[in-house]
Design an enzyme around this catalytic site. Structure first.
Site, short mmCIF file in Angstrom:
data_model
loop_
_atom_site.label_atom_id
_atom_site.label_comp_id
_atom_site.label_asym_id
_atom_site.label_seq_id
_atom_site.Cartn_x
_atom_site.Cartn_y
_atom_site.Cartn_z
N GLY A 73 0.81 -1.22 0.00
CA GLY A 73 0.00 0.00 0.00
C GLY A 73 0.84 1.26 0.00
O GLY A 73 2.07 1.23 0.03
N ASP B 274 2.75 -3.06 8.12
CA ASP B 274 1.75 -3.05 7.04
C ASP B 274 0.75 -1.91 7.26
O ASP B 274 0.64 -1.39 8.38
CB ASP B 274 1.02 -4.40 7.00
CG ASP B 274 0.39 -4.68 5.64
OD1 ASP B 274 0.31 -3.77 4.80
OD2 ASP B 274 -0.06 -5.83 5.43
N GLY B 275 0.04 -1.55 6.24
CA GLY B 275 -1.00 -0.52 6.33
C GLY B 275 -2.34 -1.12 6.72
O GLY B 275 -2.45 -2.32 6.98
N ALA B 276 -3.37 -0.28 6.76
CA ALA B 276 -4.74 -0.76 7.04
C ALA B 276 -5.73 0.22 6.44
O ALA B 276 -5.39 1.38 6.19
CB ALA B 276 -4.96 -0.89 8.54
N GLU C 211 -1.10 -10.83 3.21
CA GLU C 211 -0.85 -9.95 4.36
C GLU C 211 -1.17 -10.66 5.67
O GLU C 211 -0.44 -10.54 6.65
CB GLU C 211 -1.70 -8.68 4.24
CG GLU C 211 -1.21 -7.75 3.14
CD GLU C 211 -2.07 -6.52 2.94
OE1 GLU C 211 -1.55 -5.54 2.41
OE2 GLU C 211 -3.27 -6.55 3.28
C1 A5P Z 1 -3.64 -3.94 0.83
O1 A5P Z 1 -4.38 -5.01 0.42
C2 A5P Z 1 -4.26 -3.30 2.02
O2 A5P Z 1 -4.51 -4.15 3.07
C3 A5P Z 1 -3.44 -2.11 2.46
O3 A5P Z 1 -2.55 -2.44 3.48
C4 A5P Z 1 -4.37 -1.07 2.91
O4 A5P Z 1 -5.31 -0.89 1.87
C5 A5P Z 1 -3.71 0.24 3.24
O5 A5P Z 1 -3.27 0.89 2.12
P1 A5P Z 1 -2.84 2.41 2.10
O6 A5P Z 1 -1.67 2.52 3.04
O7 A5P Z 1 -2.47 2.64 0.67
O8 A5P Z 1 -4.01 3.22 2.54
#
Ligand code: A5P
Length: 220
Positions: free
Chosen positions: A26, A80-82, A102
């Site tokens: 992300g 990781d992001g969310a 993930e």
């Molecule tokens: C990827 O599949 C997602 O789980 C990302 O971790 C989530 O969408 C966060 O993305 P951004 O950091 O781009 O908002």
């Protein structure tokens, strides 16, 4: 963008020499990956498992040594992001479609840090449609089962084509609106044949690094 950058870069401070790490997917963890690339150039010795083909390409481009689960079965740290984070650190993930890898990587990690801009912090999950990865075969039947749980699933498209995950599956974006018990909903969904994984991440997150325009706040 500044908030994502500050959060992403801050989280890289928790990476120590010799660690095996998981790299999320992300636009926020993008900044972590760039920072890790710099640190590797300065001598940091780590090995990483990427959570998507996109992250794999980015990590390679920035000279980060990669490994895989045939060589390593436990990771020290994953960042990781969310898409949404509630007060108990339950997450919705999968906005980028990488939720299965993930979750496998997060679950194989001793520590899991989430990086996000403050707008991702919510009281109750569910405004962001929950991504659910399903088999292409009989996805229509699987979608009907989700309707019976009030999920209102929509097959994800990209550029007018059905979106295909790195694992060859489809994504149903499910509009539950209010998810008051994320673990319970996850368990109910997982009992449906055809659902490979859900984007509900419960009981995995140790720390959230929440970015603002002026800095990054550590939440534990
Ligand atoms: C990827 O599949 C997602 O789980 C990302 O971790 C989530 O969408 C966060 O993305 P951004 O950091 O781009 O908002």
């Amino acid at each position: 963008m500044e908030a994502k950058k500050l959060a992403g870069e801050k989280a890289a401070e928790f990476i120590e020499n010799g660690m095996k790490i998981g790299l999320g997917t992300g636009s926020t963890v993008y900044w972590t990956i760039l920072r890790v690339g710099q640190l590797v150039k300065e001598g940091l010795q780590i090995e990483a498992i990427p959570t998507s083909k996109q992250t794999e390409a980015l990590a390679k481009e920035h000279g980060i040594p990669l490994t895989d689960f045939s060589k390593v079965t436990q990771l020290d740290l994953t960042i990781d992001g969310a898409d949404e984070i509630d007060e108990h650190f339950n997450l919705i993930k999968g906005g980028g479609g990488a939720l299965l890898r993930e979750k496998l990587v997060a679950a194989a990690s001793k520590h899991f840090i989430v990086v996000a801009d403050e707008s991702k912090l919510v009281k109750t999950l569910g405004q962001f449609p929950l991504p659910v990865e399903v088999t292409p075969f009989a996805w229509e039947v699987t979608a009907q089962r989700i309707v019976s749980l009030n999920g209102n699933p929509v097959l994800r498209k990209k550029e007018n084509q059905t979106f295909i995950t790195d694992n060859g599956n489809y994504i149903l974006d499910c509009h539950f609106k209010q998810i008051s018990n994320p673990a319970d909903l996850h368990n109910k969904l997982k009992l449906i044949t055809g659902i490979v994984e859900t984007g509900l991440f419960t009981n995995l997150t140790d720390m959230v690094v929440a970015g603002t325009e002026n800095g990054a706040r550590l939440m534990e």
